[in-house]
Design an enzyme around this catalytic site. Structure first.
Site, PDB file in Angstrom:
ATOM      1  N   ARG A   1       0.820  -1.218   0.000  1.00  0.00           N
ATOM      2  CA  ARG A   1       0.000   0.000   0.000  1.00  0.00           C
ATOM      3  C   ARG A   1       0.850   1.263   0.000  1.00  0.00           C
ATOM      4  O   ARG A   1       0.477   2.287  -0.564  1.00  0.00           O
ATOM      5  CB  ARG A   1      -0.869  -0.036   1.266  1.00  0.00           C
ATOM      6  CG  ARG A   1      -1.976   0.972   1.301  1.00  0.00           C
ATOM      7  CD  ARG A   1      -2.721   0.857   2.591  1.00  0.00           C
ATOM      8  NE  ARG A   1      -1.773   0.691   3.697  1.00  0.00           N
ATOM      9  CZ  ARG A   1      -2.111   0.309   4.918  1.00  0.00           C
ATOM     10  NH1 ARG A   1      -3.332   0.019   5.209  1.00  0.00           N
ATOM     11  NH2 ARG A   1      -1.197   0.204   5.878  1.00  0.00           N
TER      12      ARG A   1
ATOM     13  N   LYS B   1       3.944 -18.525   8.250  1.00  0.00           N
ATOM     14  CA  LYS B   1       3.322 -18.878   9.512  1.00  0.00           C
ATOM     15  C   LYS B   1       2.957 -17.602  10.274  1.00  0.00           C
ATOM     16  O   LYS B   1       3.534 -16.565   9.969  1.00  0.00           O
ATOM     17  CB  LYS B   1       4.241 -19.773  10.340  1.00  0.00           C
ATOM     18  CG  LYS B   1       5.461 -19.047  10.929  1.00  0.00           C
ATOM     19  CD  LYS B   1       6.221 -19.917  11.875  1.00  0.00           C
ATOM     20  CE  LYS B   1       5.685 -19.787  13.281  1.00  0.00           C
ATOM     21  NZ  LYS B   1       6.287 -18.689  14.065  1.00  0.00           N
TER      22      LYS B   1
ATOM     23  N   ASP C   1       7.689 -23.279   6.991  1.00  0.00           N
ATOM     24  CA  ASP C   1       8.143 -23.387   8.371  1.00  0.00           C
ATOM     25  C   ASP C   1       9.656 -23.271   8.239  1.00  0.00           C
ATOM     26  O   ASP C   1      10.317 -24.208   7.789  1.00  0.00           O
ATOM     27  CB  ASP C   1       7.762 -24.746   8.980  1.00  0.00           C
ATOM     28  CG  ASP C   1       8.186 -24.831  10.434  1.00  0.00           C
ATOM     29  OD1 ASP C   1       9.330 -24.429  10.727  1.00  0.00           O
ATOM     30  OD2 ASP C   1       7.403 -25.286  11.260  1.00  0.00           O
ATOM     31  N   HIS C   2      10.200 -22.112   8.579  1.00  0.00           N
ATOM     32  CA  HIS C   2      11.591 -21.870   8.188  1.00  0.00           C
ATOM     33  C   HIS C   2      12.559 -22.844   8.859  1.00  0.00           C
ATOM     34  O   HIS C   2      13.680 -23.018   8.394  1.00  0.00           O
ATOM     35  CB  HIS C   2      11.989 -20.399   8.395  1.00  0.00           C
ATOM     36  CG  HIS C   2      12.295 -20.032   9.801  1.00  0.00           C
ATOM     37  ND1 HIS C   2      11.334 -19.747  10.722  1.00  0.00           N
ATOM     38  CD2 HIS C   2      13.481 -19.889  10.444  1.00  0.00           C
ATOM     39  CE1 HIS C   2      11.898 -19.449  11.873  1.00  0.00           C
ATOM     40  NE2 HIS C   2      13.214 -19.526  11.737  1.00  0.00           N
TER      41      HIS C   2
ATOM     42  N   LYS D   1      16.460 -25.049   7.556  1.00  0.00           N
ATOM     43  CA  LYS D   1      17.767 -24.981   8.217  1.00  0.00           C
ATOM     44  C   LYS D   1      18.599 -26.195   7.815  1.00  0.00           C
ATOM     45  O   LYS D   1      18.099 -27.319   7.791  1.00  0.00           O
ATOM     46  CB  LYS D   1      17.597 -24.931   9.741  1.00  0.00           C
ATOM     47  CG  LYS D   1      17.006 -23.604  10.229  1.00  0.00           C
ATOM     48  CD  LYS D   1      16.956 -23.548  11.734  1.00  0.00           C
ATOM     49  CE  LYS D   1      16.171 -22.346  12.221  1.00  0.00           C
ATOM     50  NZ  LYS D   1      16.925 -21.106  12.339  1.00  0.00           N
TER      51      LYS D   1
ATOM     52  N   GLU E   1      15.395 -19.485  23.420  1.00  0.00           N
ATOM     53  CA  GLU E   1      15.794 -18.196  22.848  1.00  0.00           C
ATOM     54  C   GLU E   1      16.186 -17.240  23.955  1.00  0.00           C
ATOM     55  O   GLU E   1      15.600 -17.282  25.052  1.00  0.00           O
ATOM     56  CB  GLU E   1      14.633 -17.592  22.063  1.00  0.00           C
ATOM     57  CG  GLU E   1      14.197 -18.411  20.867  1.00  0.00           C
ATOM     58  CD  GLU E   1      13.182 -17.648  20.032  1.00  0.00           C
ATOM     59  OE1 GLU E   1      13.599 -16.953  19.103  1.00  0.00           O
ATOM     60  OE2 GLU E   1      11.989 -17.738  20.344  1.00  0.00           O
TER      61      GLU E   1
ATOM     62  N   ASP F   1       3.484 -20.054  18.648  1.00  0.00           N
ATOM     63  CA  ASP F   1       4.594 -19.443  17.917  1.00  0.00           C
ATOM     64  C   ASP F   1       5.680 -20.466  17.578  1.00  0.00           C
ATOM     65  O   ASP F   1       6.283 -20.403  16.514  1.00  0.00           O
ATOM     66  CB  ASP F   1       5.189 -18.307  18.770  1.00  0.00           C
ATOM     67  CG  ASP F   1       6.184 -17.458  17.999  1.00  0.00           C
ATOM     68  OD1 ASP F   1       5.914 -17.165  16.821  1.00  0.00           O
ATOM     69  OD2 ASP F   1       7.240 -17.101  18.567  1.00  0.00           O
TER      70      ASP F   1
ATOM     71  N   HIS G   1       7.547 -25.202  14.580  1.00  0.00           N
ATOM     72  CA  HIS G   1       8.955 -25.620  14.630  1.00  0.00           C
ATOM     73  C   HIS G   1       9.143 -26.846  15.526  1.00  0.00           C
ATOM     74  O   HIS G   1       9.845 -27.792  15.161  1.00  0.00           O
ATOM     75  CB  HIS G   1       9.843 -24.485  15.143  1.00  0.00           C
ATOM     76  CG  HIS G   1       9.643 -23.178  14.428  1.00  0.00           C
ATOM     77  ND1 HIS G   1       9.319 -23.094  13.098  1.00  0.00           N
ATOM     78  CD2 HIS G   1       9.724 -21.897  14.867  1.00  0.00           C
ATOM     79  CE1 HIS G   1       9.204 -21.816  12.763  1.00  0.00           C
ATOM     80  NE2 HIS G   1       9.447 -21.079  13.815  1.00  0.00           N
TER      81      HIS G   1
ATOM     82  N   LYS H   1      11.192 -17.752  25.658  1.00  0.00           N
ATOM     83  CA  LYS H   1      11.842 -16.480  25.335  1.00  0.00           C
ATOM     84  C   LYS H   1      12.590 -16.005  26.585  1.00  0.00           C
ATOM     85  O   LYS H   1      12.231 -16.362  27.711  1.00  0.00           O
ATOM     86  CB  LYS H   1      10.790 -15.429  24.978  1.00  0.00           C
ATOM     87  CG  LYS H   1       9.971 -15.745  23.737  1.00  0.00           C
ATOM     88  CD  LYS H   1      10.576 -15.111  22.510  1.00  0.00           C
ATOM     89  CE  LYS H   1       9.704 -15.257  21.284  1.00  0.00           C
ATOM     90  NZ  LYS H   1      10.516 -15.282  20.056  1.00  0.00           N
TER      91      LYS H   1
HETATM   92  C1  BG6 Z   1       9.722 -17.526  14.477  1.00  0.00           C
HETATM   93  C2  BG6 Z   1       9.000 -17.031  15.692  1.00  0.00           C
HETATM   94  O1  BG6 Z   1       8.915 -18.416  13.754  1.00  0.00           O
HETATM   95  O2  BG6 Z   1      10.905 -18.191  14.864  1.00  0.00           O
HETATM   96  C3  BG6 Z   1       9.900 -16.139  16.528  1.00  0.00           C
HETATM   97  O3  BG6 Z   1       7.828 -16.331  15.308  1.00  0.00           O
HETATM   98  C4  BG6 Z   1      11.188 -16.832  16.839  1.00  0.00           C
HETATM   99  O4  BG6 Z   1       9.239 -15.731  17.720  1.00  0.00           O
HETATM  100  C5  BG6 Z   1      11.818 -17.383  15.566  1.00  0.00           C
HETATM  101  O5  BG6 Z   1      12.061 -15.912  17.466  1.00  0.00           O
HETATM  102  C6  BG6 Z   1      13.032 -18.219  15.878  1.00  0.00           C
HETATM  103  O6  BG6 Z   1      13.680 -18.516  14.689  1.00  0.00           O
HETATM  104  P1  BG6 Z   1      15.247 -18.768  14.653  1.00  0.00           P
HETATM  105  O7  BG6 Z   1      15.522 -19.122  13.235  1.00  0.00           O
HETATM  106  O8  BG6 Z   1      15.892 -17.504  15.115  1.00  0.00           O
HETATM  107  O9  BG6 Z   1      15.488 -19.891  15.609  1.00  0.00           O
END
Ligand code: BG6
Length: 531
Positions: A76, A189, A218-219, A223, A257, A276, A281, A381
């Site tokens: 936008r 996600k 799902d990243h 990895k 984390e 989350d 993950h 976290k």
């Molecule tokens: C994301 C979450 O999917 O993954 C975040 O929304 C999180 O809250 C992150 O910090 C962690 O990813 P990575 O690759 O840093 O372990």
């Protein structure tokens, strides 16, 4: 409406320009996708800046993208193409693993960057987008191949998908005298908020796209170390025979984390650690760890196996929530030498928030392979250390032979697969301390990516974007997989939403989480690793 490319997998058969010979797969040229245009919906947001722009640049730098490759930022904000290019350039210089951008590479990348200004809910913006994409096909030879990336808050997915459908952008396009171009959509996600909303979202997406056009990210699956888990298990002969209840005592999956909510208070306060991390993950790590070997290493077989094992994971029942889970929230403390405020004092977080920033849970897999092996999952976290790992604890030796010589009982063997950081695999076993007498100490056998391979790993988004362009869905989650993952934790979410299933425990930032999480394992005579 089918996408023939998407059904072919990593075996190289029919994947864009890939070839059939698996030995040649992995060669740079064989992984080159067909010319295509990637449309980023919501292109001025955080994701484009931190992840997508650097990933595309690195793919370009590595020679993985064809020269015709084009990016259209659709958002936008009132920008022109030059301002958008400048924005991407700055993102790359700030966030890319290779920075600053190399001029020559940037110049050829920049030639293929356009900006499409429009409201994501305005039908006319999509009509114009369709015209633009046709023009790009003609001018840049992108051959009707289109990848739409929904880099927007999930509540906007249905609207965007519907608009793409209305504008005729979801169907494969004819070009070059009839050959079909492909159309795919990448969805970020969180995929849904709970089981019901995930099902509804799947239905809405499938009204416009077919399942094989939909790539749910799902990243974690992108990895390197997660991919290596499959290689480690199925590419070696010695692990699979012991990968079961006869030899394994228990498993711990940790996604710890040190960061807090990083300015995402509004999103996170409605989400929490279970949605989350665990739903996606966490359960993807579990599935990759626990699945049976696929028939072939390709999308359908891999995902079939993951769904099979997830179906065997027992959903936590409403009445078991208190026994099988622990939820926590951080209060102020120190993490890596810096003061961290209480979660409730973070911007955009409700001052009386009940959102869990820490979750520990005990899962069971009802299968011949895993019956009786508890799988403990924890994530949080603002913890003391950043570490993601899967640790397998093996059963003790049947006879404590050396205990008789006055040695303490030898610790059970542990195999820890370190996903990040310090990627690697570690085996702990007892060894004799040199010298007279028979003293035993636990030692580590340690494989580290960093020292064994001199190359830098690609970022997960590089791998996943390239795979989506090639049409390889192996590392993306399928509709049934996502729904099953929600099913496993759905009752937990419901119990917590009703204020049941045990209290919310508070923990100081910079610790390993609430002591109640330790008790969860102590009740079973076990303890968490402190990696
Ligand atoms: C994301 C979450 O999917 O993954 C975040 O929304 C999180 O809250 C992150 O910090 C962690 O990813 P990575 O690759 O840093 O372990």
């Amino acid at each position: 409406m089918t996408d023939p490319d998407a059904r072919q997998g990593r075996d190289g058969r029919g994947n864009g320009r890939s070839v059939a010979n698996p030995l040649r797969e992995g060669l740079r040229l064989e992984r080159m996708p067909e010319p295509c245009t990637m449309v980023i919906c919501g292109a001025t947001g955080d994701l484009t800046e931190r992840k997508l722009a650097p990933a595309l640049y690195n793919l370009m730098l590595g020679g993985f993208l064809p020269p015709e490759f084009t990016v259209v930022g659709f958002a936008r904000r009132d920008l022109d193409a030059d301002a958008f290019r400048q924005h991407l350039r700055e993102s790359i210089d700030k966030y890319s693993r290779n920075k600053p951008a190399k001029e020559s590479v940037w110049e050829s990348f920049a030639k293929g960057i356009e900006y499409h200004q429009g409201n994501l809910d305005d039908p006319q913006a999509y009509v114009e987008l369709a015209k633009r994409l046709e023009r790009i096909d003609r001018d840049r030879g992108t051959a009707g191949n289109r990848l739409f990336y929904l880099a927007v808050p999930p509540k906007l997915y249905p609207e965007i998908v519907e608009q793409l459908g209305e504008a005729g952008l979801a169907v494969h396009r004819g070009h070059d005298g009839g050959k079909q171009g492909w159309v795919r959509v990448i969805v970020e996600k969180p995929f849904g908020y709970d089981l019901a909303s995930a099902r509804a979202l799947n239905r809405e997406l499938r009204e416009v796209f077919s399942e094989d056009q939909i790539y749910r990210i799902d990243h974690y699956l992108g990895k390197e170390t997660v991919q290596n888990l499959a290689v480690f298990r199925f590419g070696n002969g010695i692990f699979e025979p012991i990968w079961n209840r006869r030899y394994i005592d228990s498993v711990q999956i940790t996604v710890a984390e040190t960061v807090g909510v990083e300015g995402r208070g509004e999103f996170y306060d409605q989400t929490g650690a279970m949605r989350d991390i665990v739903q996606n993950h966490g359960l993807q790590l579990l599935a990759t760890f626990a699945m049976d070997p696929p028939v072939e290493f390709r999308a359908q077989d891999l995902r079939d196996e993951k769904v099979k094992v997830l179906r065997a994971v027992k959903p936590v029942g409403y009445n078991q929530v208190e026994d099988q889970t622990v939820r926590g929230q951080y209060v102020s403390g120190w993490v890596e030498g810096a003061k961290v405020p209480s979660y409730r004092d973070e911007p955009d977080v409700a001052p009386d928030s009940e959102t869990a920033t820490y979750v520990a849970l005990k899962l069971a897999i009802d299968s011949w392979r895993w019956a009786g092996v508890p799988i403990y999952v924890r994530t949080g976290k603002a913890l003391t250390t950043r570490v993601t790992e899967i640790a397998v604890q093996f059963k003790r030796a049947p006879l404590a032979l050396f205990a008789r010589a006055g040695n303490p009982v030898i610790e059970p063997n542990v195999l820890a697969m370190r996903i990040q950081p310090d990627e690697g695999i570690l085996l702990r076993f007892g060894a004799k301390v040199p010298g007279q007498g028979l003293n035993i100490r636990t030692v580590n056998m340690d494989f580290r990516y960093g020292s064994s391979f001199a190359v830098d790993s690609p970022d997960a988004y590089e791998t996943l974007l390239l795979d989506a362009m090639i049409g390889d869905a192996s590392l993306f989650t399928r509709d049934d997989e996502v729904e099953r993952a929600w099913e496993i934790i759905d009752q937990v979410l419901q119990a917590w939403a009703n204020g049941e299933g045990g209290p919310l425990h508070f923990y100081s930032a910079g610790t390993w989480g609430p002591p109640a999480a330790d008790e969860l394992l102590e009740r079973d005579g076990r303890e968490w690793r402190r990696p």
